[in-house]
Write an enzyme that holds these catalytic residues in place. Structure first.
Site, PDB file in Angstrom:
ATOM      1  N   PHE A   1      36.587  31.921  32.567  1.00 28.50           N
ATOM      2  CA  PHE A   1      35.154  31.854  32.278  1.00 28.50           C
ATOM      3  C   PHE A   1      34.817  30.830  31.187  1.00 28.50           C
ATOM      4  O   PHE A   1      33.690  30.364  31.106  1.00 28.50           O
ATOM      5  CB  PHE A   1      34.663  33.214  31.780  1.00 28.50           C
ATOM      6  CG  PHE A   1      34.604  34.297  32.830  1.00 28.50           C
ATOM      7  CD1 PHE A   1      33.866  34.124  33.994  1.00 28.50           C
ATOM      8  CD2 PHE A   1      35.258  35.505  32.644  1.00 28.50           C
ATOM      9  CE1 PHE A   1      33.775  35.133  34.946  1.00 28.50           C
ATOM     10  CE2 PHE A   1      35.178  36.517  33.593  1.00 28.50           C
ATOM     11  CZ  PHE A   1      34.434  36.335  34.746  1.00 28.50           C
TER      12      PHE A   1
ATOM     13  N   SER B   1      37.852  30.911  41.762  1.00 27.33           N
ATOM     14  CA  SER B   1      37.101  31.037  40.502  1.00 27.33           C
ATOM     15  C   SER B   1      37.174  32.486  40.052  1.00 27.33           C
ATOM     16  O   SER B   1      37.449  33.367  40.845  1.00 27.33           O
ATOM     17  CB  SER B   1      35.634  30.674  40.719  1.00 27.33           C
ATOM     18  OG  SER B   1      34.955  31.735  41.369  1.00 27.33           O
ATOM     19  N   ASP B   2      36.897  32.740  38.792  1.00 28.99           N
ATOM     20  CA  ASP B   2      36.703  34.125  38.391  1.00 28.99           C
ATOM     21  C   ASP B   2      35.343  34.570  38.954  1.00 28.99           C
ATOM     22  O   ASP B   2      34.557  33.750  39.443  1.00 28.99           O
ATOM     23  CB  ASP B   2      36.776  34.281  36.864  1.00 28.99           C
ATOM     24  CG  ASP B   2      37.106  35.728  36.477  1.00 28.99           C
ATOM     25  OD1 ASP B   2      36.906  36.632  37.314  1.00 28.99           O
ATOM     26  OD2 ASP B   2      37.565  35.961  35.347  1.00 28.99           O
ATOM     27  N   ALA B   3      35.085  35.863  38.886  1.00 31.25           N
ATOM     28  CA  ALA B   3      33.883  36.405  39.513  1.00 31.25           C
ATOM     29  C   ALA B   3      32.622  35.750  38.948  1.00 31.25           C
ATOM     30  O   ALA B   3      32.402  35.778  37.734  1.00 31.25           O
ATOM     31  CB  ALA B   3      33.818  37.909  39.297  1.00 31.25           C
TER      32      ALA B   3
ATOM     33  N   ALA C   1      31.972  32.807  38.372  1.00 39.21           N
ATOM     34  CA  ALA C   1      32.190  31.763  37.354  1.00 39.21           C
ATOM     35  C   ALA C   1      31.541  30.431  37.730  1.00 39.21           C
ATOM     36  O   ALA C   1      31.162  29.652  36.845  1.00 39.21           O
ATOM     37  CB  ALA C   1      33.673  31.576  37.078  1.00 39.21           C
TER      38      ALA C   1
END
Ligand code: BGC
Length: 763
Positions: free
Chosen positions: A252, A283-285, A287
């Site tokens: 993030f 990607s992160d959630a 992001a």
């Protein structure tokens, strides 16, 4: 259940019968598949959504949206469910789409699936790579028995600031140890590859440097030089790539002013070009979407930036599916980048064997393994080795016939034993401390909660139930503080009155650490501090059993408790494993992987710091114009690598094979270690180096090797470390990885503080 999927069958002709398909065959297969895919379908492969029923931070997907995406082939993978019926249905739907491309299924399996192992920070304190690998292996077996083939682990972020709640999810502050653990986890999850049906793709996160968030506030800015990043933070991510990790998750935070999710240096130059990683990056959630708030551009712009930087899969932002085609038409994204990302995801599916059998992980017939007695036995063994004895004046181990009062809000709190990220498990079935002790005790045991978690009811509600209130619409908060403070204390004191010894079970509730759980203080919650003081006032010996996900400031406790056993959150078998250690059936052998500060003001405090131009002794009193504090010494309360045993270990001087060597040479460092006590015990022998003069400044110590050994009473062992000048390398100002000739201190010992030193010259 098999479905007829003619096009897939035609393509499968290209796969030879042999079970280890070569990269070339994979290439041919994927190229041929992609030839027929529309641009929309290719972009669809880059789309990861939460499975229905799982509510993500911004609930961006409804079940219907998922269905529509599945039917049109606009979804590459799902995560967040291990309901095999749902997942199987989703797979069936995906296979009905024009190109019959199977999905893969991810899940946040962080420290075990249904059988929960110690939280990662606790696991790291075992310094036992075999056990760590075994925990990941079992997690993979359980996950794959329920349809999961991709886990969002290992989390390898180096963290030096205990205010950051996610310090619990990683392996502490040292990059070398972090790298060894990263490799062990990847080996455990992925095994030798994906030929069988019991291994999962690892996802190394959070790439990169997420643990260096300013002020320990989650998601905060990261700012450091590349040199520092390479020397102090990046090695575990690289080690995971060396171990063959199949995927990475972007973080993030920003680095060098660019969010990691759109950072070309991190995702392409470093990860792929320099480390040779050839899997895919998710990607992160949300992001990608968050890059808007970072101030990089609107959703279309940030999506194109992320793709171009080397990000392949979008988790929950709808940025790729929502905007990439438009960007392509407007010349703001390149088809070649979309193709590359799509290819990487299809390759991952191919390597998993999903094109051969999309239902591979639903047909394992291994459901009975999940949460099995064998897995629980392993969890108990691992949990017993993941506890750190911080103080002991001889009160431990307890006699089995002792009369014990087990007091504190964690004494009978099974679900607190699970720790963060354990939502797939049977929380209430975790063995509580009191139940574990009752199984072993031959004396009397009394139990009382003794206090609330926190005096402030609002804080208690926020910490204990905030997560559920966030995720579960209409969640009914149970009554807060249903029993009065005085009533709880009286009950505890009555229990203590009839006891020989008090075991005080205190700490941080599991939702007080983990994601989005940063703190500005590091002390025990107030109500529990008061309880400890009242227990101390009884005059009985008090053993403190500490549940926590981060280092805490324990100055008063160190002075006043008779023993302190740090048990973190140990998972399914916590209570049994704690009883094993308290009663001496297992001799504790955990060693800290994070420094415990004396006071918050010292943070960030880590053993591998630089010297400064005005260094000051760790324990020396304050001196003006030195690098120290007016009101506190520099030393930590408990240093990195520290942990006691019920036996003693004596270390000899380190001995070099040769005091002078040339660049490129190998050398050995040997040290004699003797068990001086009356019990067998495990000991982690640690080796640190210090480059005395470098072209740029070097840390006062850096861990370079360790070995966990077991010694019988009176037994001595010569531990020999085989090293070379490669182990003395670092990243210089020109970002070259070099060993600079000169003198090095080589130190061995039981922790980072109590070392003995020998001088090595590299000519
Ligand atoms: C976390 C990740 C996690 C992801 C999916 C994010 O909020 O940062 O660690 O894997 O959610 O649940």
């Amino acid at each position: 259940m098999k479905i007829a999927f003619p096009v897939l069958a035609a393509l499968l002709v290209l796969i030879p019968a042999c079970s280890t398909p070569s990269e070339k065959e994979m290439d041919r297969f994927v190229s041929s598949l992609m030839k027929d895919m529309s641009i929309e379908e290719k972009i669809g492969q880059l789309n990861l959504q939460s499975a229905a029923g799982f509510v993500s931070a911004e609930k961006v997907t409804t079940e219907d949206e998922n269905r529509r995406a599945l039917e049109s082939g606009m979804l590459g993978a799902l995560y967040g469910s291990f309901d095999t019926k749902t997942l199987r249905e989703a797979q069936e739907m995906a296979l009905k789409a024009p190109h019959h491309i199977p999905l893969f299924f991810g899940y946040d399996i962080i420290h075990g699936h249904q059988t929960i192992f110690p939280v990662p920070l606790a696991l790291s304190t075992s310094w036992n790579m075999d056990l760590i690998e075994k925990s990941a292996r079992i997690a993979a077996r359980e996950a794959t028995a329920q349809g999961i083939n991709w886990v969002f682990s290992p989390m390898v972020d180096i963290a030096r600031d205990p205010r950051w709640g996610r310090i619990v999810e990683g392996s502490g502050e040292d990059p070398f140890l972090g790298g060894e653990i990263a490799k062990a986890m990847v080996r455990g999850y992925q095994g030798e590859g994906f030929e069988g049906d019991s291994t999962v793709m690892a996802c190394v996160k959070h790439f990169a440097l997420y643990g260096a968030a300013e002020a320990g506030r989650d998601y905060n800015t990261v700012d450091m030089s590349r040199q520092r990043a390479l020397n102090e933070y990046l090695y575990p991510y690289e080690a995971a790539a060396q171990a063959g990790a199949a995927s990475y998750m972007s973080s993030f935070n920003e680095f060098e002013g660019v969010p990691a999710t759109g950072n070309h240096y991190l995702l392409t130059e470093l990860l792929r070009d320099s480390w040779g990683f050839d899997g895919f990056v998710v990607s992160d959630a949300t992001a990608i979407k968050e890059m808007q708030a970072h101030g990089i551009g609107d959703l279309q712009e940030v999506s194109a930036t992320a793709l171009q930087a080397g990000l392949d899969m979008d988790m929950n932002s709808n940025g790729f599916v929502g905007t990439l085609k438009k960007s392509l038409e407007e010349g703001r994204a390149r088809e070649a980048d979309i193709d590359l990302a799509c290819r990487r995801i299809l390759e991952a599916k191919y390597r998993l064997g999903l094109f051969e059998n999309p239902f591979k992980y639903f047909e394992t017939g291994r459901e009975s393994e999940v949460y099995s007695p064998a897995h629980k036995a392993a969890a108990r063994e691992i949990a017993a080795e993941s506890q750190v004895l911080l103080k002991n004046n001889g009160v431990l181990p307890l006699r089995k016939d002792a009369r014990v009062a087990v007091i504190g809000p964690f004494a009978d709190a099974p679900s607190e034993m699970a720790g963060t990220w354990s939502m797939s498990s049977h929380l209430r079935e975790c063995v509580s401390i009191i139940d574990g002790m009752r199984d072993v005790s031959e004396g009397s045991i009394a139990c009382a909660a003794g206090s609330w978690m926190f005096n402030d009811p609002e804080l208690e509600e926020t910490v204990l139930y905030g997560l559920y209130k966030y995720f579960v619409p209409g969640f009914q908060v149970p009554p807060i503080h249903p029993r009065g403070k005085q009533e709880l204390l009286c009950e505890a004191l009555a229990a203590a009155a009839g006891a020989d010894v008090i075991v005080a079970c205190v700490g941080e509730p599991k939702n007080m650490n983990g994601e989005g759980a940063s703190r500005t203080t590091l002390c025990l919650p107030d109500a529990q501090e008061e309880l400890l003081k009242a227990l101390k006032a009884t005059g009985k010996p008090v053993v403190m059993v500490l549940t926590t996900g981060r280092p805490l400031t324990l100055g008063w406790e160190e002075e006043n408790m008779d023993a302190i056993l740090c048990t973190w959150a140990l998972g399914t078998e916590a209570g049994h494993a704690i009883a094993d250690v308290l009663y001496g059936d297992v001799n504790p052998s955990g060693k800290l992987t994070t420094t415990f500060p004396r006071s918050l003001g010292q943070v960030p405090l880590y053993y591998n710091h630089k010297n400064t131009g005005r260094p000051h002794g760790d324990t020396a009193p304050y001196v003006k114009f030195r690098s120290n504090y007016i009101d506190e010494i520099n030393a930590p309360l408990y240093p990195f690598g520290f942990g006691l045993s019920y036996t003693g270990f004596e270390y000899g001087e380190p001995v070099l094979s040769s005091a002078e060597i040339g660049l490129g040479d190998e050398f050995t460092v040997s040290v004699e270690v003797r068990n001086t006590g009356t019990r067998a015990g495990k000991e982690t022998v640690q080796l640190y180096i210090h480059d005395i003069y470098g072209s740029t400044t070097r840390p006062v110590k850096s861990l370079r090797a360790f070995r966990k050994i077991c010694l019988e009473p009176g037994e001595s062992r010569k531990v020999v470390f085989q090293l070379s000048t490669d182990d003395l390398r670092y990243w210089n100002a020109a970002l070259e990885n070099v060993c600079e000739p000169g003198d090095f201190e080589i130190m061995t010992g039981p922790n980072s503080r109590d070392v003995k030193t020998v001088l090595l010259s590299v000519r």
